[in-house]
Design a protein around this motif. Structure first.
Motif, PDB file in Angstrom:
ATOM      1  N   ALA A 395      57.913  -1.407  62.618  1.00 16.53           N
ATOM      2  CA  ALA A 395      57.262  -0.666  61.531  1.00 16.53           C
ATOM      3  C   ALA A 395      55.992  -1.366  61.078  1.00 16.53           C
ATOM      4  CB  ALA A 395      58.226  -0.510  60.365  1.00 16.53           C
ATOM      5  N   ALA A 396      55.994  -2.700  61.069  1.00 23.19           N
ATOM      6  CA  ALA A 396      54.814  -3.446  60.633  1.00 23.19           C
ATOM      7  C   ALA A 396      53.646  -3.249  61.585  1.00 23.19           C
ATOM      8  CB  ALA A 396      55.159  -4.928  60.508  1.00 23.19           C
ATOM      9  N   LEU A 397      53.944  -3.034  62.839  1.00 23.82           N
ATOM     10  CA  LEU A 397      52.878  -2.824  63.824  1.00 23.82           C
ATOM     11  C   LEU A 397      52.283  -1.425  63.732  1.00 23.82           C
ATOM     12  CD1 LEU A 397      54.502  -4.575  66.935  1.00 23.82           C
ATOM     13  CD2 LEU A 397      52.518  -5.382  65.613  1.00 23.82           C
ATOM     14  N   SER A 398      53.135  -0.440  63.427  1.00 22.03           N
ATOM     15  CA  SER A 398      52.666   0.954  63.467  1.00 22.03           C
ATOM     16  C   SER A 398      52.407   1.553  62.093  1.00 22.03           C
ATOM     17  CB  SER A 398      53.693   1.821  64.203  1.00 22.03           C
ATOM     18  OG  SER A 398      54.962   1.766  63.546  1.00 22.03           O
ATOM     19  N   HIS A 399      53.150   1.128  61.074  1.00 23.92           N
ATOM     20  CA  HIS A 399      53.024   1.726  59.736  1.00 23.92           C
ATOM     21  C   HIS A 399      53.094   0.630  58.659  1.00 23.92           C
ATOM     22  CE1 HIS A 399      54.418   5.052  62.263  1.00 23.92           C
ATOM     23  NE2 HIS A 399      53.851   5.890  61.390  1.00 23.92           N
ATOM     24  N   PRO A 400      52.128  -0.267  58.600  1.00 20.59           N
ATOM     25  CA  PRO A 400      52.219  -1.379  57.642  1.00 20.59           C
ATOM     26  C   PRO A 400      52.069  -0.961  56.180  1.00 20.59           C
ATOM     27  CG  PRO A 400      50.090  -1.390  58.738  1.00 20.59           C
ATOM     28  CD  PRO A 400      50.922  -0.352  59.440  1.00 20.59           C
ATOM     29  N   GLN A 401      51.332   0.121  55.923  1.00 17.32           N
ATOM     30  CA  GLN A 401      51.035   0.473  54.530  1.00 17.32           C
ATOM     31  C   GLN A 401      52.299   0.748  53.707  1.00 17.32           C
ATOM     32  OE1 GLN A 401      48.114   0.060  53.133  1.00 17.32           O
ATOM     33  NE2 GLN A 401      49.061   0.580  51.154  1.00 17.32           N
ATOM     34  N   PRO A 402      53.268   1.539  54.202  1.00 15.38           N
ATOM     35  CA  PRO A 402      54.493   1.730  53.408  1.00 15.38           C
ATOM     36  C   PRO A 402      55.229   0.421  53.125  1.00 15.38           C
ATOM     37  CG  PRO A 402      54.361   3.359  55.162  1.00 15.38           C
ATOM     38  CD  PRO A 402      53.286   2.367  55.426  1.00 15.38           C
ATOM     39  N   LEU A 403      55.185  -0.508  54.075  1.00 20.98           N
ATOM     40  CA  LEU A 403      55.851  -1.799  53.855  1.00 20.98           C
ATOM     41  C   LEU A 403      55.180  -2.555  52.716  1.00 20.98           C
ATOM     42  CD1 LEU A 403      56.551  -3.077  57.490  1.00 20.98           C
ATOM     43  CD2 LEU A 403      57.774  -1.376  56.123  1.00 20.98           C
ATOM     44  N   LEU A 404      53.870  -2.514  52.663  1.00 23.91           N
ATOM     45  CA  LEU A 404      53.150  -3.172  51.572  1.00 23.91           C
ATOM     46  C   LEU A 404      53.460  -2.509  50.233  1.00 23.91           C
ATOM     47  CD1 LEU A 404      49.715  -3.652  53.389  1.00 23.91           C
ATOM     48  CD2 LEU A 404      51.411  -5.428  52.874  1.00 23.91           C
ATOM     49  N   GLU A 405      53.603  -1.198  50.227  1.00 24.10           N
ATOM     50  CA  GLU A 405      53.966  -0.496  48.996  1.00 24.10           C
ATOM     51  C   GLU A 405      55.366  -0.906  48.531  1.00 24.10           C
ATOM     52  OE1 GLU A 405      53.449   3.745  49.217  1.00 24.10           O
ATOM     53  OE2 GLU A 405      51.628   3.554  50.426  1.00 24.10           O
ATOM     54  N   MET A 406      56.276  -1.066  49.484  1.00 29.80           N
ATOM     55  CA  MET A 406      57.630  -1.506  49.125  1.00 29.80           C
ATOM     56  C   MET A 406      57.598  -2.883  48.475  1.00 29.80           C
ATOM     57  SD  MET A 406      59.464  -0.161  52.622  1.00 29.80           S
ATOM     58  CE  MET A 406      61.048  -0.918  52.342  1.00 29.80           C
ATOM     59  N   LEU A 407      56.767  -3.778  49.007  1.00 25.72           N
ATOM     60  CA  LEU A 407      56.658  -5.115  48.415  1.00 25.72           C
ATOM     61  C   LEU A 407      56.077  -5.071  47.008  1.00 25.72           C
ATOM     62  CD1 LEU A 407      55.505  -7.488  51.304  1.00 25.72           C
ATOM     63  CD2 LEU A 407      57.780  -7.219  50.301  1.00 25.72           C
ATOM     64  N   VAL A 408      55.120  -4.178  46.784  1.00 20.96           N
ATOM     65  CA  VAL A 408      54.540  -4.049  45.441  1.00 20.96           C
ATOM     66  C   VAL A 408      55.619  -3.641  44.440  1.00 20.96           C
ATOM     67  CG1 VAL A 408      52.969  -2.696  44.006  1.00 20.96           C
ATOM     68  CG2 VAL A 408      52.201  -3.569  46.223  1.00 20.96           C
ATOM     69  N   HIS A 409      56.413  -2.646  44.799  1.00 22.28           N
ATOM     70  CA  HIS A 409      57.489  -2.222  43.892  1.00 22.28           C
ATOM     71  C   HIS A 409      58.475  -3.368  43.649  1.00 22.28           C
ATOM     72  CE1 HIS A 409      56.258   1.896  43.633  1.00 22.28           C
ATOM     73  NE2 HIS A 409      56.411   2.132  44.927  1.00 22.28           N
ATOM     74  N   PHE A 410      58.800  -4.117  44.686  1.00 20.22           N
ATOM     75  CA  PHE A 410      59.747  -5.224  44.540  1.00 20.22           C
ATOM     76  C   PHE A 410      59.200  -6.294  43.600  1.00 20.22           C
ATOM     77  CE2 PHE A 410      61.367  -9.390  45.782  1.00 20.22           C
ATOM     78  CZ  PHE A 410      62.745  -9.182  45.726  1.00 20.22           C
ATOM     79  N   THR A 411      57.953  -6.678  43.788  1.00 21.20           N
ATOM     80  CA  THR A 411      57.398  -7.747  42.958  1.00 21.20           C
ATOM     81  C   THR A 411      57.202  -7.317  41.504  1.00 21.20           C
ATOM     82  OG1 THR A 411      55.150  -7.114  43.649  1.00 21.20           O
ATOM     83  CG2 THR A 411      56.241  -8.857  44.902  1.00 21.20           C
ATOM     84  N   GLN A 412      57.167  -6.014  41.275  1.00 21.76           N
ATOM     85  CA  GLN A 412      57.028  -5.523  39.899  1.00 21.76           C
ATOM     86  C   GLN A 412      58.378  -5.371  39.195  1.00 21.76           C
ATOM     87  OE1 GLN A 412      54.836  -1.860  40.406  1.00 21.76           O
ATOM     88  NE2 GLN A 412      52.839  -2.905  40.443  1.00 21.76           N
ATOM     89  N   TYR A 413      59.458  -5.522  39.934  1.00 23.89           N
ATOM     90  CA  TYR A 413      60.787  -5.382  39.340  1.00 23.89           C
ATOM     91  C   TYR A 413      61.140  -6.664  38.594  1.00 23.89           C
ATOM     92  CZ  TYR A 413      65.809  -4.492  38.920  1.00 23.89           C
ATOM     93  OH  TYR A 413      67.081  -4.297  38.423  1.00 23.89           O
ATOM     94  N   GLU A 414      61.562  -6.543  37.342  1.00 19.17           N
ATOM     95  CA  GLU A 414      61.718  -7.713  36.483  1.00 19.17           C
ATOM     96  C   GLU A 414      62.838  -8.658  36.929  1.00 19.17           C
ATOM     97  OE1 GLU A 414      62.585  -6.474  32.545  1.00 19.17           O
ATOM     98  OE2 GLU A 414      64.373  -5.316  33.083  1.00 19.17           O
ATOM     99  N   ASP A 415      63.837  -8.148  37.643  1.00 14.07           N
ATOM    100  CA  ASP A 415      64.933  -9.003  38.093  1.00 14.07           C
ATOM    101  C   ASP A 415      64.897  -9.230  39.603  1.00 14.07           C
ATOM    102  OD1 ASP A 415      66.041  -9.386  35.575  1.00 14.07           O
ATOM    103  OD2 ASP A 415      67.213  -7.549  35.689  1.00 14.07           O
ATOM    104  N   ALA A 416      63.691  -9.229  40.176  1.00 14.74           N
ATOM    105  CA  ALA A 416      63.573  -9.373  41.627  1.00 14.74           C
ATOM    106  C   ALA A 416      64.192 -10.671  42.124  1.00 14.74           C
ATOM    107  CB  ALA A 416      62.102  -9.308  42.033  1.00 14.74           C
ATOM    108  N   GLU A 417      64.133 -11.726  41.337  1.00 13.24           N
ATOM    109  CA  GLU A 417      64.595 -13.040  41.814  1.00 13.24           C
ATOM    110  C   GLU A 417      66.101 -13.103  42.061  1.00 13.24           C
ATOM    111  OE1 GLU A 417      65.316 -15.385  37.586  1.00 13.24           O
ATOM    112  OE2 GLU A 417      63.646 -15.941  38.870  1.00 13.24           O
TER     113      GLU A 417
END
Length: 493
Positions: A395-417
């Motif tokens: 997926a990272a080779l063919s569709h990286p943008q959705p993966l980056l969006e997923m990381l943004v949502h994760f890092t914005q979650y207050e209990d990510a740790e």
């Protein structure tokens, strides 16, 4: 009762099994629930064979409808840890006692009706200085464990001591009348300690008796082998007069079973603190105390179980390994157990559709997580489970943008740790996604990787040290500024 419940506790999340005994002696798991939080469960009970009540000590109360396998109602209390709950004796209400966080830790008892969880009564419990004018100790109702001896009352144990390092103090019960909201404090004989590791008094309304730890001075007695032993004694008291009616020896501990026998023998006048600690250690040996008919059932720290009759007779209960009944699972329960809190996804031929759905799930982590686990279970159209690492690499080779969006949502979650991919809390959530981006060798993704690492609790995470740092240095070199920044961050943690 038609059903019973079992609790399976993993590092990431508690799982509750609803079990239906079968006429042939076997049993069938009809429902498997992976809890949405990993908090300690303080109430798991089947009500009227139609509902399942579950509460944790962070104020989450849920009512599930058994026939439809659906959550029917939920209620959130303004509480944290200092909380307990129980179903009323008639099965029509749930009583919840807690310290209200936003109200100066005001102690409250709320009554909610079943099945709506609508609050029908709220009682403010008194502060220690409102309990008993004649008592010098700072006593207050203990919301962590209250008792309901009858359908119209709730009894709260009160004690001036509530820690292992404190000397026993005056104690009693605050008896709250649920209809009028009025309460009365009644002193118990002797002394007590409300430490969580100690047994509360056990009440038997049919006999009109209570039994509790006896904190009188410990006098060593000679055992059959002639060696001294420390008796753990129980004080019996009347539930009518609250006066003592006798003492019983629950068990005698030798110097091999108790390290502090010398301090007990020397007495409090030799070293008051050492004696107090030794007496607390003795009392702590009793882990569970409850009535079974006219006998007291006791479980000790070494897992021995005994029954004690009112004449002082002791009978050891042999806990022989029972033949477990044959167990079957409903298809739904079996599937839920197999996914173990992961989010099941069928990967479509057009991977972009699957990634779009994954992005939406990451935008809703709070509802999708199960305890400390936020992970995907990926299968193909035939139901065969796919390897996450390989999926995200492609997926990272063919569709990286959705993966980056997923990381943004994760890092914005207050209990990510606190979120992990695996059951053992070793690999952080979305770790395979991050590795997929790293293995592309594209340095444009490094800021997103760095942001992900910044959200982790690196004291309780293995993936970064064991796999990610090596992969970063292999792909981009040790001297790459972003790689150096990530390594420095993990080193300084």
């Amino acid at each position: 009762m038609k059903y019973r419940v079992e609790l399976e506790e993993f590092t990431t999340t508690p799982e509750v099994l609803l079990i239906e005994p079968q006429p042939d002696g076997s049993e069938r798991v009809i429902w498997h629930l992976a809890m949405k939080t990993d908090e300690k469960l303080i109430l798991i009970e089947v009500v009227n064979d139609t509902h399942l009540v579950i509460a944790d000590w962070y104020g989450n109360l849920s009512l599930y409808h058994i026939p439809s396998r659906r959550q029917q109602a939920q209620h959130k209390f303004d509480a944290r840890i200092a909380m307990s709950a129980r179903v009323s004796l008639d099965g029509r209400q749930i009583l919840v006692a807690y310290c209200e966080e936003s109200n100066g830790l005001q102690e409250v008892l709320e009554v909610l009706e079943i099945p709506t969880l609508k609050p029908v009564a709220r009682h403010l419990l008194p502060d220690w200085d409102q309990i008993d004018d004649d008592c010098d100790a700072d006593i207050e109702p203990d919301v962590r464990l209250f008792q309901q001896p009858n359908n119209g009352q709730a009894w709260f144990y009160c004690c001036g001591a509530n820690c292992s390092w404190e000397l026993p103090e005056s104690h009693g019960y605050y008896q709250l009348d649920l209809a009028s909201g009025r309460g009365t404090f009644r002193s118990l004989p002797g002394l007590g300690n409300a430490d969580d590791d100690l047994c509360r008094p056990a009440l038997n309304l049919e006999l009109g008796l209570g039994a509790m730890l006896d904190w009188s001075r410990v006098t060593l007695e000679s055992q059959q082998d002639g060696e001294p032993g420390a008796p753990l004694s129980l004080l019996l008291f009347s539930l009518d007069s609250f006066e003592p009616v006798g003492t019983l020896t629950a068990r005698v501990f030798s110097d091999e079973q108790l390290d502090d026998l010398e301090q007990l023998q020397a007495g409090p006048e030799a070293d008051g603190k050492a004696y107090s600690r030794a007496q607390h250690d003795l009392m702590e040996q009793l882990q569970q105390l409850e009535w079974q008919g006219d006998k007291l059932a006791m479980t000790f720290m070494d897992q021995q179980q005994w029954q004690l009759d009112l004449q002082g007779g002791l009978t050891e209960v042999k806990t022989e390994e029972e033949n477990k009944p044959e167990r079957s699972w409903s298809p739904e329960a079996e599937f839920s157990a197999r996914i173990q809190g992961r989010i099941p996804l069928t990967v479509k031929e057009n991977i972009a559709d699957t990634l779009k759905w994954m992005v939406s799930l990451c935008a809703d982590i709070d509802r999708q997580r199960r305890g400390k686990r936020f992970a995907f279970m990926l299968t193909d159209s035939q139901g065969t489970e796919l390897d996450q690492a390989e999926f995200f690499r492609q997926a990272a080779l063919s569709h990286p943008q959705p993966l980056l969006e997923m990381l943004v949502h994760f890092t914005q979650y207050e209990d990510a740790e606190v979120l992990y991919d695996d059951l053992n809390c070793g690999y952080a959530a979305l770790c395979h996604l991050v590795m997929g981006l790293v293995k592309t060798g594209n340095p444009l993704y490094l800021p997103a990787v760095h942001a992900w690492v910044n959200e982790l609790d690196l004291d309780h995470e293995l993936f970064v040290q064991e796999e990610l740092l090596g992969a970063l240095q292999h792909q981009f070199g040790r001297d790459h500024p972003e790689v150096e920044a990530i390594v420095d961050y993990t080193t300084d943690w």
